[in-house]
Design a protein around this motif. Structure first.
Motif, PDB file in Angstrom:
ATOM      1  N   ALA A   1      45.657  43.631  31.924  1.00 29.10           N
ATOM      2  CA  ALA A   1      46.975  44.249  32.102  1.00 29.10           C
ATOM      3  C   ALA A   1      47.232  44.616  33.550  1.00 29.10           C
ATOM      4  O   ALA A   1      48.350  44.498  34.052  1.00 29.10           O
ATOM      5  CB  ALA A   1      47.098  45.488  31.221  1.00 29.10           C
ATOM      6  N   ASN A   2      46.192  45.082  34.236  1.00 26.98           N
ATOM      7  CA  ASN A   2      46.315  45.509  35.632  1.00 26.98           C
ATOM      8  C   ASN A   2      45.142  44.966  36.434  1.00 26.98           C
ATOM      9  O   ASN A   2      44.130  44.525  35.861  1.00 26.98           O
ATOM     10  CB  ASN A   2      46.342  47.039  35.721  1.00 26.98           C
ATOM     11  CG  ASN A   2      47.556  47.642  35.049  1.00 26.98           C
ATOM     12  OD1 ASN A   2      48.677  47.444  35.493  1.00 26.98           O
ATOM     13  ND2 ASN A   2      47.331  48.372  33.968  1.00 26.98           N
ATOM     14  N   ASP A   3      45.289  45.026  37.745  1.00 26.30           N
ATOM     15  CA  ASP A   3      44.183  44.601  38.591  1.00 26.30           C
ATOM     16  C   ASP A   3      44.044  45.548  39.774  1.00 26.30           C
ATOM     17  O   ASP A   3      44.905  46.387  40.035  1.00 26.30           O
ATOM     18  CB  ASP A   3      44.353  43.154  39.072  1.00 26.30           C
ATOM     19  CG  ASP A   3      45.522  42.973  40.035  1.00 26.30           C
ATOM     20  OD1 ASP A   3      46.242  43.952  40.310  1.00 26.30           O
ATOM     21  OD2 ASP A   3      45.716  41.850  40.521  1.00 26.30           O
ATOM     22  N   CYS A   4      42.925  45.424  40.473  1.00 26.03           N
ATOM     23  CA  CYS A   4      42.719  46.153  41.727  1.00 26.03           C
ATOM     24  C   CYS A   4      41.793  45.312  42.601  1.00 26.03           C
ATOM     25  O   CYS A   4      41.084  44.424  42.115  1.00 26.03           O
ATOM     26  CB  CYS A   4      42.147  47.540  41.485  1.00 26.03           C
ATOM     27  SG  CYS A   4      40.485  47.562  40.805  1.00 26.03           S
ATOM     28  N   ILE A   5      41.834  45.585  43.901  1.00 25.72           N
ATOM     29  CA  ILE A   5      41.054  44.822  44.880  1.00 25.72           C
ATOM     30  C   ILE A   5      40.141  45.788  45.609  1.00 25.72           C
ATOM     31  O   ILE A   5      40.587  46.830  46.111  1.00 25.72           O
ATOM     32  CB  ILE A   5      41.982  44.105  45.880  1.00 25.72           C
ATOM     33  CG1 ILE A   5      42.930  43.163  45.136  1.00 25.72           C
ATOM     34  CG2 ILE A   5      41.167  43.333  46.913  1.00 25.72           C
ATOM     35  CD1 ILE A   5      44.023  42.584  46.028  1.00 25.72           C
ATOM     36  N   LEU A   6      38.851  45.443  45.685  1.00 22.44           N
ATOM     37  CA  LEU A   6      37.853  46.314  46.277  1.00 22.44           C
ATOM     38  C   LEU A   6      36.913  45.490  47.160  1.00 22.44           C
ATOM     39  O   LEU A   6      36.733  44.297  46.949  1.00 22.44           O
ATOM     40  CB  LEU A   6      37.026  47.002  45.185  1.00 22.44           C
ATOM     41  CG  LEU A   6      37.802  47.758  44.100  1.00 22.44           C
ATOM     42  CD1 LEU A   6      36.911  48.021  42.899  1.00 22.44           C
ATOM     43  CD2 LEU A   6      38.337  49.067  44.650  1.00 22.44           C
ATOM     44  N   ARG A   7      36.313  46.159  48.132  1.00 24.98           N
ATOM     45  CA  ARG A   7      35.298  45.506  48.959  1.00 24.98           C
ATOM     46  C   ARG A   7      34.025  45.327  48.140  1.00 24.98           C
ATOM     47  O   ARG A   7      33.573  46.240  47.451  1.00 24.98           O
ATOM     48  CB  ARG A   7      35.002  46.357  50.187  1.00 24.98           C
ATOM     49  CG  ARG A   7      34.088  45.694  51.210  1.00 24.98           C
ATOM     50  CD  ARG A   7      34.809  44.614  51.992  1.00 24.98           C
ATOM     51  NE  ARG A   7      35.866  45.177  52.839  1.00 24.98           N
ATOM     52  CZ  ARG A   7      36.710  44.442  53.554  1.00 24.98           C
ATOM     53  NH1 ARG A   7      36.634  43.114  53.516  1.00 24.98           N
ATOM     54  NH2 ARG A   7      37.648  45.019  54.281  1.00 24.98           N
TER      55      ARG A   7
END
Length: 858
Positions: A615-621
């Motif tokens: 449903a959602n996403d996020c971007i991380l190192r």
């Protein structure tokens, strides 16, 4: 210099602090929670008390307003909602950051005068499963442990608790005992290898939610080995046979541990009478959190290891006043003084004491349910106090939308901009730590004073006063006519006296004649009291109850997502984000990835990872490390929309909850992971505050201004224009090195000989010494030297920060080890690292251990 005795506003350890308005912060050597110790966050409190970003006047729909206008509007809207839609159409969402006096009047207003139990707290995210487990086992939400037990134990079992980072002073206290008594055994039970594991004799890398199989197996083992206390069980415990039957149906290896590891742990537990089991969010934040708590309590009850010095279960709270909030009924399913909403006698007694027109008749909406009701349009007026649910709740994007759906939203806070405050119709400026007076209760039931040592800024008011002003406008001025927090405290103590006939555990009579101004840190019901030492519990039959616990069925997606905290940050960084040295340790949002998973995802050093839950996403190192198991990911929860464009980890955490406690399962998300393929990657440092704008961006304060990490899907037409836009530098001279063939760009901006900002961009993650670039900002450094990454002649690159107190970097420590440092004490003598708060000592131990490994022959 006159220092004020107060209490730290961070975790539930409840450390005493000596503070002054000039920013001087010291640990209070006389406070029994810490005896002068402070962690890195506590030590840096003086750097967080400035007024940058503070909310100093009331606002109505973004416009400055008077207190009269704002309070009238709040009272009118809440009164209208209750009149037109009933008491359950309004809700408060409060916080373990509130003082007990704030909590008490908010609970009194909602439950006793509005007549609804729709007041829940972010402590629901922290300790609700522990509360529910205590009530099932003991008949009350009683934490029997004290910090002294940690020093008297022969075995300390840390379950789902990264104590070194989340409760550092307790970790230091245990480390000091371990040094004096090397025979003390410490077991760390955690799916991850953490800083806490460095102190442990045994690290059990359990599978997520494998705790029930582990402790059910322990119970069955103890019975098989004849290690249960049958006399104690007969006299003081019910439910033993049912709990044992359930335990015997479990396969302990479902914990993810080998038979050898299980036997080693079980034998250690069996042979040491003095066992303290410390547990925290790894136990509580689960769909089976309450069952996990009871599986632990079962083992202590079956062996009578509760109520005696040096043994017992010990839940450690995550917030400074989570315990105080529980005491005054801050959760939606309880009344003040540990009384029960479902009990008509309890309701009548509280209503009679308050002389209130009504009393809630049933439990209210727990946190996740509350925001789901907001989304469905059931809540017409919402008041959020001292917390940031648009970031901290699971499914944070959905919660943000739900808050936006409420017709009238009030937020009381100290900051002008938070993700939740940006959704409010009315913002009310509250006083913060150092500006307000009241009490907090720590994890060992010790009540301490927070005292003001700073002037009240702008038009800010204490939370208790704001609540009372609204209550008066709703027609209940006489019941909320307190002139000071000490009057609120006195009423709270009097309510405890009035309800003592119910025989509950919360006995506050020790404070009946206390001098509020001079109140010393004091445990209830009295100092050094040990609950259950007499074998008497709070169920009607006077016995404790063991609970039959079944092993949960776990279904996992491609990756299991675990969330938690960083060593030097707190919640959503409204306070710790102000201290540059706290941000230098881990300056951007990251996710820990096992090396084998990184290889499968084709990740290279510095790459970004995109997590998606469907449903959602996020971007991380990506932080590639064997600390996590293959198939598992770990990410901290601190970053907000104010600091990142797309890196809020709670945007992909699930809203599933424990069915008993309502606590969200924040450590069991299921996500997919892919490498984020940016067209360009960047880093910038500037004198000026920068805002997250790119597909990936993460902003942090530095010692010279601000820094930002960047990545985006399309390259700009003009790198200089882009650099100016990002860094906020509009004038002055520009020095640029650009190579269109390779896609590299380095830009420096100066004005009147002072370096204002530097900007670096490349088609791959930018490799340079961030600390060097940051140090040059605001100096007269030559622009092209800055672009070359050069620094003052002969000055080495300290590397990534390890010690926040003295800003000691990894390279500096490695050099010291190369020059002969063989112990943490040696490193402290050479570099000062670890000689103040001690929070970095586990990382110093890791560096020393790694340096001792032999180099493999080629």
């Amino acid at each position: 210099m006159s220092l004020t005795r107060t209490t730290c506003p961070y975790c539930g350890v409840g450390c005493g602090v000596l503070a002054d308005a000039d920013g001087t912060i010291k640990g209070d050597p006389e406070h029994p929670a810490n005896y002068g110790r402070l962690c890195s966050k506590g030590s840096a409190l003086g750097e967080t008390i400035n007024l940058d970003g503070r909310l100093l006047t009331p606002q109505i729909r973004g416009q400055r307003a008077s207190w009269t206008e704002a309070l009238d509007l709040v009272a009118d809207e809440f009164s209208a909602a209750v009149r037109d839609h009933g008491p359950d159409s309004v809700a408060f969402y409060v916080s373990g950051q509130l003082l007990t006096e704030d909590y008490y009047v908010a609970n009194k207003l909602m439950k006793g005068f509005i007549g609804s139990a729709n007041i829940d707290t972010n402590s629901r995210l922290c300790m609700a499963s522990s509360v529910a487990g205590h009530k099932r086992a003991f008949g009350s939400d009683t934490v029997p442990g004290t910090y002294d037990d940690l020093e008297e134990a022969d075995l300390i079992v840390l379950v789902g608790s990264n104590l070194a980072w989340c409760h550092p002073v307790l970790h230091q206290r245990i480390a000091a005992v371990k040094e004096k008594r090397p025979d003390l055994r410490i077991v760390n039970i955690d799916p991850r290898l953490t800083a806490t594991s460095e102190l442990a004799d045994i690290h059990l890398k359990i599978s997520p939610d494998g705790d029930i199989a582990l402790f059910n197996g322990l119970l069955a083992y103890l019975v098989a080995e004849g290690m249960v206390d049958t006399d104690y069980i007969t006299a003081n415990v019910s439910g033993f046979d049912e709990a044992l039957a359930a335990a015997k149906t479990c396969d302990p290896t479902e914990s993810g541990l080998s038979a050898r590891d299980l036997l080693q742990f079980y034998a250690l537990w069996a042979k040491n009478r003095k066992v303290v089991t410390v547990y925290s969010q790894g136990v509580n934040q689960s769909e089976c959190g309450t069952d996990k708590v009871n599986a632990i309590l079962n083992c202590h009850l079956a062996t009578g290891r509760v109520g005696a010095p040096g043994c017992g279960p010990f839940s450690v709270t995550g917030q400074p006043n989570a315990m105080g909030g529980r005491e005054v009924g801050g959760l939606a399913n309880m009344l003040a003084n540990h009384l029960d909403i479902e009990n008509s006698g309890h309701r009548d007694a509280v209503q009679m004491f308050w002389e209130s027109p009504t009393i809630c008749q049933q439990p209210g909406l727990k946190a996740v349910d509350l925001f789901e009701a907001c989304a469905r349009g059931k809540i017409k007026a919402l008041w959020v106090m001292s917390t940031n649910p648009a970031v901290s709740m699971p499914d944070a994007n959905g919660v943000s939308d739900a808050i936006a759906n409420v017709p009238f939203v009030v937020v009381s806070d100290i900051m002008a901009r938070t993700d939740t405050g940006d959704l409010a119709d009315v913002l009310l400026p509250a006083t913060g730590w150092g500006e307000k007076d009241g009490t907090v209760t720590n994890s060992e039931r010790r009540v301490s004073r927070q005292r003001a040592f700073l002037p009240t800024p702008g038009d800010a008011r204490p939370d208790w006063k704001i609540i009372c002003d609204v209550a008066a406008r709703m027609g209940w001025g006489d019941a909320f006519s307190y002139d000071s927090p000490s009057e609120v405290f006195s009423e709270y103590i009097a309510l405890s006296e009035a309800t003592r006939t119910f025989g509950r555990d919360l006995d506050l009579s020790v404070f009946a004649d206390a001098d509020y101004a001079a109140l010393l840190p004091t445990q209830w019901p009295q100092n050094n009291h040990r609950f259950f030492a007499d074998g008497k519990f709070y169920h009607p039959d006077g016995k404790a109850r063991m609970v039959a616990i079944a092993t949960p069925i776990r279904s996992l997606g491609s990756f299991r997502l675990n969330t938690g905290r960083n060593r030097d940050q707190w919640h959503t960084m409204t306070r710790t984000g102000k201290a540059p040295r706290l941000g230098a340790h881990l300056a951007e949002p990251y996710v820990e990835v096992h090396p084998d998973d990184a290889a499968a995802l084709e990740l290279e050093p510095g790459d970004l990872v995109q997590l998606n839950n469907g449903a959602n996403d996020c971007i991380l190192r990506a932080l590639v490390t064997p600390r996590v198991a293959q198939g598992h990911l770990f990410a901290p929860m601190h970053w907000t929309r104010q600091r990142t464009s797309r890196s809020m980890i709670n945007s992909v955490t699930p809203s599933q909850t424990d069915p008993v406690s309502g606590q969200p399962a924040l450590k069991s998300g299921s996500v997919s992971a892919t490498r984020f393929k940016g067209a360009w990657y960047g880093f910038a440092a500037s004198l000026f505050e920068m805002r997250p704008t790119a597909a990936y961006s993460a902003v942090a304060r530095t010692s010279t201004g601000w820094q930002i990490e960047l990545a985006d899907l399309a390259c700009p037409d003009d790198w200089t224009v882009e650099a100016r836009r990002i860094t906020g530098v509009s004038g002055g001279e520009v020095a640029a090195i650009e190579d269109p063939a390779t896609g590299l760009a380095r830009i420096a901006m100066s004005e009147r000989g002072i370096l204002q900002a530097v900007f670096f961009a490349a088609p791959r993650p930018v490799a340079l010494s961030r600390s060097k670039a940051i140090e040059l900002i605001g100096t007269s450094a030559a622009p092209f030297d800055a672009l070359a990454g050069r620094i003052k002649l002969g000055q080495p690159d300290p590397g990534v920060q390890v010690c926040a107190c003295f800003n000691v970097g990894r390279n500096t420590l490695i050099t010291a080890i190369g020059h002969g440092s063989v112990s943490i004490e040696d490193l402290g003598a050479q570099t000062c690292a670890g000689t103040n708060c001690g929070s970095c000592k586990p990382e110093l131990a890791m560096l020393l251990r790694n340096a001792a490994l032999p180099v493999a022959a080629e």
